[in-house]
Scaffold this active site. Structure first.
Site, PDB file in Angstrom:
ATOM      1  N   CYS A 292      16.617   2.551  -8.125  1.00 52.11           N
ATOM      2  CA  CYS A 292      16.843   3.554  -7.095  1.00 52.11           C
ATOM      3  C   CYS A 292      18.240   3.397  -6.489  1.00 52.11           C
ATOM      4  CB  CYS A 292      15.747   3.408  -6.032  1.00 52.11           C
ATOM      5  SG  CYS A 292      15.885   4.575  -4.696  1.00 52.11           S
TER       6      CYS A 292
ATOM      7  N   CYS B 250      18.397   4.037  -2.758  1.00 50.92           N
ATOM      8  CA  CYS B 250      17.874   2.930  -1.949  1.00 50.92           C
ATOM      9  C   CYS B 250      18.854   1.749  -1.900  1.00 50.92           C
ATOM     10  CB  CYS B 250      16.567   2.385  -2.538  1.00 50.92           C
ATOM     11  SG  CYS B 250      15.366   3.618  -2.999  1.00 50.92           S
ATOM     12  N   ASP B 251      19.403   1.378  -3.051  1.00 51.90           N
ATOM     13  CA  ASP B 251      20.089   0.087  -3.162  1.00 51.90           C
ATOM     14  C   ASP B 251      21.598   0.183  -3.375  1.00 51.90           C
ATOM     15  OD1 ASP B 251      17.598  -1.098  -2.926  1.00 51.90           O
ATOM     16  OD2 ASP B 251      17.253  -1.109  -5.092  1.00 51.90           O
TER      17      ASP B 251
HETATM   18  C1  LIG Z   1      12.138  -1.167  -6.627  1.00 48.94           C
HETATM   19  C2  LIG Z   1      12.024   0.018  -5.690  1.00 48.94           C
HETATM   20  C3  LIG Z   1      12.776   0.044  -4.536  1.00 48.94           C
HETATM   21  C4  LIG Z   1      12.662   1.110  -3.653  1.00 48.94           C
HETATM   22  N1  LIG Z   1      13.404   1.084  -2.509  1.00 48.94           N
HETATM   23  C5  LIG Z   1      13.276   2.085  -1.620  1.00 48.94           C
HETATM   24  C6  LIG Z   1      14.023   2.064  -0.388  1.00 48.94           C
HETATM   25  O1  LIG Z   1      14.812   1.150  -0.128  1.00 48.94           O
HETATM   26  N2  LIG Z   1      13.828   3.096   0.485  1.00 48.94           N
HETATM   27  C7  LIG Z   1      12.969   4.133   0.227  1.00 48.94           C
HETATM   28  O2  LIG Z   1      12.824   5.010   1.067  1.00 48.94           O
HETATM   29  N3  LIG Z   1      12.291   4.194  -0.939  1.00 48.94           N
HETATM   30  C8  LIG Z   1      12.415   3.203  -1.856  1.00 48.94           C
HETATM   31  N4  LIG Z   1      11.724   3.258  -3.035  1.00 48.94           N
HETATM   32  C9  LIG Z   1      10.900   4.445  -3.314  1.00 48.94           C
HETATM   33  C10 LIG Z   1       9.557   4.334  -2.551  1.00 48.94           C
HETATM   34  O3  LIG Z   1       8.958   3.080  -2.825  1.00 48.94           O
HETATM   35  C11 LIG Z   1       8.639   5.470  -2.943  1.00 48.94           C
HETATM   36  O4  LIG Z   1       9.292   6.709  -2.709  1.00 48.94           O
HETATM   37  C12 LIG Z   1       7.341   5.437  -2.140  1.00 48.94           C
HETATM   38  O5  LIG Z   1       6.695   4.192  -2.303  1.00 48.94           O
HETATM   39  C13 LIG Z   1       6.397   6.555  -2.578  1.00 48.94           C
HETATM   40  O6  LIG Z   1       5.190   6.412  -1.895  1.00 48.94           O
HETATM   41  P1  LIG Z   1       3.820   7.012  -2.464  1.00 48.94           P
HETATM   42  O7  LIG Z   1       2.785   6.641  -1.461  1.00 48.94           O
HETATM   43  O8  LIG Z   1       4.006   8.423  -2.833  1.00 48.94           O
HETATM   44  O9  LIG Z   1       3.554   6.258  -3.862  1.00 48.94           O
HETATM   45  P2  LIG Z   1       3.419   4.734  -4.225  1.00 48.94           P
HETATM   46  O10 LIG Z   1       4.190   3.880  -3.307  1.00 48.94           O
HETATM   47  O11 LIG Z   1       3.722   4.657  -5.674  1.00 48.94           O
HETATM   48  O12 LIG Z   1       1.862   4.419  -3.999  1.00 48.94           O
HETATM   49  C14 LIG Z   1       0.876   4.919  -4.856  1.00 48.94           C
HETATM   50  C15 LIG Z   1      -0.348   4.016  -4.796  1.00 48.94           C
HETATM   51  O13 LIG Z   1      -1.425   4.636  -5.510  1.00 48.94           O
HETATM   52  C16 LIG Z   1      -2.144   3.661  -6.229  1.00 48.94           C
HETATM   53  N5  LIG Z   1      -2.825   4.336  -7.324  1.00 48.94           N
HETATM   54  C17 LIG Z   1      -2.252   5.005  -8.359  1.00 48.94           C
HETATM   55  N6  LIG Z   1      -3.206   5.538  -9.151  1.00 48.94           N
HETATM   56  C18 LIG Z   1      -4.415   5.206  -8.600  1.00 48.94           C
HETATM   57  C19 LIG Z   1      -5.780   5.457  -8.971  1.00 48.94           C
HETATM   58  N7  LIG Z   1      -6.074   6.183 -10.060  1.00 48.94           N
HETATM   59  N8  LIG Z   1      -6.777   4.949  -8.197  1.00 48.94           N
HETATM   60  C20 LIG Z   1      -6.465   4.216  -7.092  1.00 48.94           C
HETATM   61  N9  LIG Z   1      -5.194   3.929  -6.695  1.00 48.94           N
HETATM   62  C21 LIG Z   1      -4.180   4.425  -7.443  1.00 48.94           C
HETATM   63  C22 LIG Z   1      -1.046   2.694  -6.697  1.00 48.94           C
HETATM   64  O14 LIG Z   1      -1.595   1.420  -7.013  1.00 48.94           O
HETATM   65  C23 LIG Z   1      -0.126   2.660  -5.475  1.00 48.94           C
HETATM   66  O15 LIG Z   1      -0.476   1.632  -4.582  1.00 48.94           O
HETATM   67  C24 LIG Z   1      11.806   2.195  -3.949  1.00 48.94           C
HETATM   68  C25 LIG Z   1      11.050   2.179  -5.128  1.00 48.94           C
HETATM   69  C26 LIG Z   1      11.153   1.114  -5.997  1.00 48.94           C
HETATM   70  C27 LIG Z   1      10.339   1.108  -7.266  1.00 48.94           C
END
Ligand SMILES: Cc1cc2nc3c(=O)[nH]c(=O)nc-3n(C[C@H](O)[C@H](O)[C@H](O)COP(=O)(O)OP(=O)(O)OC[C@H]3O[C@@H](n4cnc5c(N)ncnc54)[C@H](O)[C@@H]3O)c2cc1C
Length: 304
Positions: free
Chosen positions: A132, A135-136
Site C-alpha cells: 500500500c 499507507c506507507d
Molecule cells: C500491510 C497493509 C498495510 C495497510 N496499511 C494501512 C494504513 O496505514 N492505513 C490505512 O488506512 N489502511 C491501510 N491498509 C488497508 C486497510 O487495512 C484496509 O483498507 C482495511 O482493513 C479494510 O477493512 P475491511 O473491514 O473492509 O476489510 P478487512 O480488514 O480485510 O477485514 C475483513 C475481515 O473479514 C474476515 N472474513 C473474510 N471472509 C470471511 C468469511 N467468509 N467468514 C468470516 N469472516 C471472513 C477476514 O478474516 C477479515 O478479518 C493496509 C493494508 C495492508 C494489507
C-alpha cells in the site's frame, strides 16, 4: 433471527457493529480468524487514520475491537461458506455446518492484496515490503524504492512515490506496461521513475530491513539495491460466497455505493470488498456506519 449479521471483523465490520449496537439492532459479527481485526493488523505503523496515528495496525485493530466488545457486541467465530436466501431472511451456513438466520447481512469480508509468493516477501512485511503506497509511501523520503507491477495501480503508486522517494523503479515482467496510455505518458515524463521491463522478482533480500531485490532481468540474475518494495499486482476481493446472489463487477468487487446497497434485498456491502475509489481504514469505517443506516431503513420499510 438477527436483525443483521455482519460478516468480517475488520474496520468495516467493527464499525458496523458499534453503530448497530447503538441503534438497538440485534446483531452478530462473524469472523473466521481467531480474534481477527482484518488486514490492518498486518500494518507495522498507521499514520493516516485521523486522531489515532503512529501506532501499529495491530494495536489500532485491537482498539476497534475493544470498542465493540465494551458495548456488548456479540461475536461468532467461524467461516461463513454459504448464503441461502429464504423469504425475507437469509441463512448463513458456516464451515462447521452451523447455521445462523438473519434479516439482513452487512458484508464486510475485505479484499486481500495478491502476493508475489517469493522468498523474503513475508519476512520483510513492514520492514521494506508493502502492499500500500498510500499507507506507507511517506516512510521512504529520499530513499530508493521499487514498485512491482505494470497495471494502473502500479503506475499510480509510482507517481505518488516519485514525489517522496529519490528513485522509483517499476519492475514489470513484460516489455511494456498494461496501465492506461495517459498514465504511461505521465510516468515517462517523471525523471526519477525508472522502468525495469522484462524483469521478474525472485527474492526480497535484506538484513533487519530490505536492502535489495533479486530479479531475473532478460534471463540474467541481477541484484537491484532498494530500501522498499511496493507490491502492486492486484487485489482479490473475498466475494466468492456472494456469486449468483449479488452483482459483482468484472474484478469481483461487490457493486455498491456509499449507502452499501447491493443488487440483493437486505444485503449491504462495506469496506474493501465493495467498488470504491480508496481502500483504507477511514473509508471502511465510514462504510460500516452507512450500512447500518441502510439496514435500519430496510427494516423499517419491510416492517411496513
Ligand atoms: C500491510 C497493509 C498495510 C495497510 N496499511 C494501512 C494504513 O496505514 N492505513 C490505512 O488506512 N489502511 C491501510 N491498509 C488497508 C486497510 O487495512 C484496509 O483498507 C482495511 O482493513 C479494510 O477493512 P475491511 O473491514 O473492509 O476489510 P478487512 O480488514 O480485510 O477485514 C475483513 C475481515 O473479514 C474476515 N472474513 C473474510 N471472509 C470471511 C468469511 N467468509 N467468514 C468470516 N469472516 C471472513 C477476514 O478474516 C477479515 O478479518 C493496509 C493494508 C495492508 C494489507
Amino acid at each position: 433471527m438477527y436483525d443483521t449479521l455482519i460478516i468480517g471483523s475488520g474496520p468495516a465490520g467493527l464499525s458496523a457493529a458499534v453503530y448497530a449496537k447503538r441503534a438497538q439492532l440485534s446483531a452478530v459479527v462473524v469472523e473466521k480468524d481467531y480474534m481477527g481485526t482484518g488486514q490492518i493488523a498486518e500494518s507495522e505503523r498507521v499514520d493516516n487514520y485521523l486522531g489515532l496515528y503512529g501506532e501499529s495496525g495491530f494495536d489500532l485493530g485491537e482498539k476497534f475491537r475493544q470498542h465493540a466488545v465494551s458495548l456488548g457486541v456479540e461475536f461468532y467465530e467461524g467461516e461463513a461458506v454459504k448464503i441461502v436466501p429464504s423469504e425475507n431472511a437469509y441463512n448463513i451456513v458456516f464451515s462447521d455446518n452451523k447455521v445462523l438466520e438473519t434479516r439482513t447481512i452487512i458484508y464486510a469480508a475485505g479484499a486481500n492484496p495478491r502476493k508475489l509468493e517469493i522468498k523474503g516477501e513475508a519476512d520483510f512485511l513492514g520492514k521494506g515490503v508493502s502492499y500500500c503506497a498510500v499507507c506507507d509511501g511517506s516512510f521512504y523520503k529520499n530513499k530508493i524504492v521499487a514498485v512491482i507491477g505494470g497495471g494502473d495501480t502500479a503506475l499510480q503508486d509510482a507517481v505518488l512515490l516519485s514525489k517522496i522517494a529519490k528513485t522509483v523503479y517499476i519492475i514489470h515482467r513484460r516489455g511494456e506496461f498494461r496501465a492506461n496510455k495517459a498514465l504511461q505518458k505521465t510516468v515517462r515524463n517523471i525523471e526519477n521513475i525508472k522502468p525495469v521491463y522484462s524483469a521478474i522478482p525472485v527474492e526480497i533480500v535484506g538484513g533487519k530491513n530490505v536492502n535489495s531485490i533479486r530479479i531475473m532481468h532478460n534471463d540474467c540474475e541481477e541484484l537491484l539495491a532498494v530500501d522498499g518494495a511496493f507490491v502492486a499486482i492486484g487485489t482479490t476481493p473475498n466475494s466468492r460466497i456472494l456469486k449468483g446472489i449479488v452483482e459483482l463487477d468484472g474484478n469481483n468487487y461487490v457493486l455498491a455505493g456509499e449507502d452499501g446497497t447491493t443488487s440483493a434485498r437486505g444485503i449491504f456491502a462495506a469496506g474493501d470488498v465493495r467498488t470504491k475509489q480508496l481502500r483504507q481504514v477511514v473509508t471502511a469505517v465510514s462504510d460500516g456506519a452507512n450500512c447500518v443506516q441502510s439496514v435500519e431503513k430496510y427494516i423499517a420499510k419491510t416492517n411496513g
